[in-house]
Design an enzyme around this catalytic site. Structure first.
Site, PDB file in Angstrom:
ATOM      1  N   GLU A 163      25.948  59.300  -0.572  1.00 54.31           N
ATOM      2  CA  GLU A 163      26.110  58.792  -2.079  1.00 54.31           C
ATOM      3  C   GLU A 163      26.131  57.530  -2.218  1.00 54.31           C
ATOM      4  O   GLU A 163      24.946  56.867  -3.184  1.00 54.31           O
ATOM      5  CB  GLU A 163      28.189  58.685  -2.068  1.00 54.31           C
ATOM      6  CG  GLU A 163      28.706  60.117  -1.607  1.00 54.31           C
ATOM      7  CD  GLU A 163      28.368  60.264  -0.404  1.00 54.31           C
ATOM      8  OE1 GLU A 163      28.521  59.483   0.552  1.00 54.31           O
ATOM      9  OE2 GLU A 163      29.448  61.221  -0.010  1.00 54.31           O
ATOM     10  N   ALA A 166      16.044  84.630  24.402  1.00 55.58           N
ATOM     11  CA  ALA A 166      14.519  85.762  24.204  1.00 55.58           C
ATOM     12  C   ALA A 166      14.744  86.819  25.013  1.00 55.58           C
ATOM     13  O   ALA A 166      14.805  87.450  26.360  1.00 55.58           O
ATOM     14  CB  ALA A 166      13.623  85.187  24.499  1.00 55.58           C
ATOM     15  N   ARG A 170      16.750  73.191  20.115  1.00 53.84           N
ATOM     16  CA  ARG A 170      17.415  71.980  20.684  1.00 53.84           C
ATOM     17  C   ARG A 170      17.195  70.106  20.160  1.00 53.84           C
ATOM     18  O   ARG A 170      18.280  70.378  20.464  1.00 53.84           O
ATOM     19  CB  ARG A 170      15.800  72.303  21.887  1.00 53.84           C
ATOM     20  CG  ARG A 170      15.876  73.411  22.355  1.00 53.84           C
ATOM     21  CD  ARG A 170      14.760  73.271  23.760  1.00 53.84           C
ATOM     22  NE  ARG A 170      14.358  74.558  24.790  1.00 53.84           N
ATOM     23  CZ  ARG A 170      13.543  74.977  25.181  1.00 53.84           C
ATOM     24  NH1 ARG A 170      12.372  73.668  25.038  1.00 53.84           N
ATOM     25  NH2 ARG A 170      13.303  75.810  26.251  1.00 53.84           N
ATOM     26  N   THR A 176      18.536  79.140  36.441  1.00 57.35           N
ATOM     27  CA  THR A 176      17.520  78.660  35.599  1.00 57.35           C
ATOM     28  C   THR A 176      16.244  78.246  36.198  1.00 57.35           C
ATOM     29  O   THR A 176      15.289  77.978  36.092  1.00 57.35           O
ATOM     30  CB  THR A 176      17.907  78.780  34.135  1.00 57.35           C
ATOM     31  OG1 THR A 176      18.671  80.104  33.861  1.00 57.35           O
ATOM     32  CG2 THR A 176      16.753  78.732  33.648  1.00 57.35           C
ATOM     33  N   ASP A 212      12.584  79.066  36.620  1.00 53.70           N
ATOM     34  CA  ASP A 212      12.279  78.438  35.990  1.00 53.70           C
ATOM     35  C   ASP A 212      11.747  77.269  35.483  1.00 53.70           C
ATOM     36  O   ASP A 212      10.681  77.222  35.038  1.00 53.70           O
ATOM     37  CB  ASP A 212      12.460  78.475  33.816  1.00 53.70           C
ATOM     38  CG  ASP A 212      13.332  80.195  33.589  1.00 53.70           C
ATOM     39  OD1 ASP A 212      12.596  81.507  34.513  1.00 53.70           O
ATOM     40  OD2 ASP A 212      14.100  80.645  33.485  1.00 53.70           O
ATOM     41  N   LEU A 236      13.151  71.811  28.811  1.00 51.70           N
ATOM     42  CA  LEU A 236      14.202  71.862  27.740  1.00 51.70           C
ATOM     43  C   LEU A 236      13.969  70.704  27.146  1.00 51.70           C
ATOM     44  O   LEU A 236      15.340  70.624  26.475  1.00 51.70           O
ATOM     45  CB  LEU A 236      15.475  72.013  28.698  1.00 51.70           C
ATOM     46  CG  LEU A 236      15.749  72.885  29.372  1.00 51.70           C
ATOM     47  CD1 LEU A 236      16.837  72.947  30.568  1.00 51.70           C
ATOM     48  CD2 LEU A 236      15.480  74.872  28.553  1.00 51.70           C
ATOM     49  N   GLY A 247      21.927  85.093  32.073  1.00 45.28           N
ATOM     50  CA  GLY A 247      23.154  86.116  31.752  1.00 45.28           C
ATOM     51  C   GLY A 247      24.004  86.346  32.638  1.00 45.28           C
ATOM     52  O   GLY A 247      25.829  86.311  32.035  1.00 45.28           O
ATOM     53  N   ALA A 288      26.335  83.464  30.573  1.00 39.28           N
ATOM     54  CA  ALA A 288      26.118  83.380  29.400  1.00 39.28           C
ATOM     55  C   ALA A 288      27.097  84.437  28.980  1.00 39.28           C
ATOM     56  O   ALA A 288      28.031  84.261  28.704  1.00 39.28           O
ATOM     57  CB  ALA A 288      25.390  84.283  28.984  1.00 39.28           C
ATOM     58  N   ALA A 289      27.459  85.380  30.489  1.00 40.26           N
ATOM     59  CA  ALA A 289      28.925  86.710  30.321  1.00 40.26           C
ATOM     60  C   ALA A 289      30.639  85.351  30.458  1.00 40.26           C
ATOM     61  O   ALA A 289      30.713  85.162  29.761  1.00 40.26           O
ATOM     62  CB  ALA A 289      28.744  87.468  30.692  1.00 40.26           C
TER      63      ALA A 289
END
Ligand SMILES: Nc1c(N[C@@H]2O[C@H](COP(=O)(O)O)[C@@H](O)[C@H]2O)[nH]c(=O)[nH]c1=O
Length: 591
Positions: A79, A190, A220, A232, A236, A240, A327, A330-331
């Site tokens: 503002e 992906a 990211r 991972t 990989d 990151l 996975g 993630a689960a």
């Protein structure tokens, strides 16, 4: 508005005109509010996630006179910037805000800028989601005679509802912070058209296109941290990093129960960006020492699960986390209820493989009717890929308003929901956020035989690490810190220089840093009367900087920190109280 005029007028022609006028009014308000919401995200990727504020000042004829947005925690409010840009066109104008002002508890800069500029009307997208800030700026503006309309409260219409939704989305992390104890988490993956995130060999470079991966770098850059699992890291060896060439690079977090991790990994190179490994308490002590020797921070948990880890990072003030895990994790994160949004890049390619991993592991669902349906799903083509994103949990609209301490006391005096003897503060948007060294309160401090203004206590403190050292590089550090655009940038420069080139730091720093901090705090709280009042209002309470990882200035996770910032504030408070009791005594003696 339209409903009221419809009731009052008789001729349909006038009604229609009034109705149309009302609708145009809404359309104008909606378009400027959407602009404010877009503006509020302009710093994404440049600084770490913070409450997003945008402000558009429009003249009565509907022309944009000035715009502004909050660049980072502890910098000039949107503002104030918009008022500066609009100049004399502010008088009688309308200011459009995506969210009620209030980056810092007890700060009035935003409201006083609008009031002093003579703004006639303010339209607010959403009230501030944090209880201690919610409603106070709106009340203050109205008390100065400004007409304040809050979308969804003072008038409703489809076009305004859509504009309001934009305001909810641009501050989804803050809203989730207000009503849950975990940061806003986004699960990104992906996958190939046949639903694999890697070949059965584990090879995954690349599934999605370069364009899609650029979008991932942006995601990211908008996050406080990116989190992966041990698998991972082993598969990989990811970096990151944001790699978007802008300012903010998120912390990398690895969750690993066993610490069955490689000695060599990209994530152990912390020269550019930090890495934190979250593990089970007591896991592989020798490997923990190895990680610590590389500069990797290790945090132990009694129960290493996504919710415990997320609650810890919530305490560290994180607003947004990007999950780029496999996975299994993630689960577990979905099952723990910590994932709010899912972003999936689907590549038009088939890899097959009965053992090839899929994005989400076991959720224990046996019927398709149990599937979790996404809400507010968006579809976007990104190069050859399809981006499907949506919410697993809607952005809470009307927050469960947590009753304030007084309100609770009125309801039931016997209930004391807050440990009133301890006041925790940390991020500038937290309660007592103005006590943070990142708060936007410039201080004028002696410098050599002159004085200099520093944008925040943090700027002054970090610069002092390099003061008085002959090395010209030390002078450069002081200047780079002094001109840093935000307290967080000042801290980044100061801490990384101290880590990478310790020879640039003054030799007596460990002996003088407390005194340096105390002088800065003394200047800050005597320069801003409302801050001194706020400090005095905490009399009788212990002040703790709730940083769970800074064990010198903060209180630490289980109170093991030295809490020097809290101590210095209490020392300052007692000095003021001593002064005021001495002056009260003098007054009473004088009577
Ligand atoms: N293969 C794959 C992804 N893989 C994800 O990106 C990580 C590698 O990050 P970096 O080392 O920074 O490039 C990897 O560990 C995994 O989490 N991501 C995508 O957007 N598209 C892809 O095709």
């Amino acid at each position: 508005m339209a409903a009221l005029s419809f009731r009052l007028c008789s001729s349909p022609l006038i009604c229609r005109a009034t109705l149309d006028n009302g609708r145009n009014h809404h359309a104008t308000d909606a378009s400027f509010i959407r602009r404010a919401a877009d503006l509020s995200e302009m710093s994404a990727g440049l600084t770490s996630p913070h409450p997003n504020f945008g402000c558009v000042i429009a003249t009565p004829s509907g022309k944009v006179a000035g715009e502004g947005y909050l660049y980072a925690q502890g910098t000039k409010p949107a503002e104030a910037l918009a008022v500066e840009a609009a100049g004399e066109f502010c008088r009688g104008s309308t200011a459009y805000l995506n969210m009620e002002p209030g980056d810092c508890h007890g700060d009035h800069t935003a409201v006083s800028a609008l009031v002093e500029a003579g703004v006639g009307r303010v339209v607010v997208g959403i009230r501030h989601p944090l209880q201690h800030l919610r409603g106070s700026a709106i009340r203050e503006m109205r008390s100065h005679g400004i007409e304040v309309n809050v979308l969804g409260e003072d008038f409703q219409s489809k076009v305004l509802e859509d504009a309001r939704k934009c305001c909810l989305l641009v501050n989804a992390p803050l809203i989730h912070r207000a009503c849950s104890r975990v940061p806003f988490s986004l699960l990104k993956y992906a996958m190939t058209l046949d639903g694999k995130i890697a070949a059965s060999s584990g090879h995954a470079a690349w599934i999605s296109s370069k364009l899609s991966r650029t979008r991932v770098f942006e995601l990211r850059g908008r996050s406080d941290a990116v989190i992966v699992g041990g698998n991972t890291v082993r598969q990989d060896d990811p970096r990151l990093t944001a790699r978007h060439g802008q300012g903010h690079t998120p912390t990398r977090i690895v969750m690993s129960q066993s610490l069955d991790l490689p000695e060599k990994a990209n994530l152990w190179d912390v020269s550019e960006v930090s890495t934190i490994v979250a593990t089970q308490r007591g896991a592989r002590k020798s490997y923990q020492k190895f990680l610590a020797s590389k500069g990797v921070e290790v945090v132990e948990f009694d129960m290493l699960n996504p919710r415990e880890v997320m609650e810890y990072f919530h305490l560290r003030g994180y607003l947004s986390i990007l999950w780029e895990c496999g996975g299994t994790l993630a689960a577990s994160a979905i099952a723990s209820g910590v994932i709010h949004k899912v972003v999936a890049f689907i590549a038009p390619k088939i890899i097959g493989g009965s053992k090839a991993p899929s994005p989400v592991g076991e959720l224990g669902m046996v019927e398709m009717t149990q599937a979790l349906n996404l809400i507010d799903v968006c579809y976007e083509q990104v190069g050859p890929d399809m981006l499907v994103s949506g919410f697993l949990q809607p952005v809470p609209d009307l927050l469960p308003v947590i009753p304030s301490e007084d309100a609770t006391f009125e309801i039931d005096p016997s209930v004391n929901p807050f440990e009133s003897s301890i006041i925790f503060f940390y991020k500038t948007w937290d309660l007592y956020g103005s006590f943070s060294n990142f708060s936007p309160h410039p201080i004028r401090m002696p410098y050599g035989d002159d004085y200099r203004t520093w944008s925040s206590v943090e700027h002054y403190y970090q610069a002092n690490k390099f003061v008085g050292v002959e090395n010209p590089l030390s002078h450069d550090c002081v200047e780079k810190i002094r001109t840093a655009k935000s307290p967080e940038e000042a801290a980044l420069v100061g801490r990384s220089k101290q880590r990478q080139q310790p020879e640039l730091v003054r030799s007596d720093w460990e002996d003088v840093k407390i005194e340096v901090m105390y002088m800065a705090l003394k200047c800050k709280f005597s320069t801003y009367p409302h801050l001194k009042t706020m400090l005095l209002s905490t009399a009788g309470s212990v002040l703790v900087e709730a940083s769970p990882h800074d064990l010198f200035w903060g209180g630490g996770r289980e109170g093991e920190g030295l809490n020097y910032l809290g101590r210095l504030l209490m020392q300052l408070r007692s000095e003021y109280l001593g002064e005021s009791s001495v002056s009260a005594e003098n007054t009473s003696l004088a009577v």
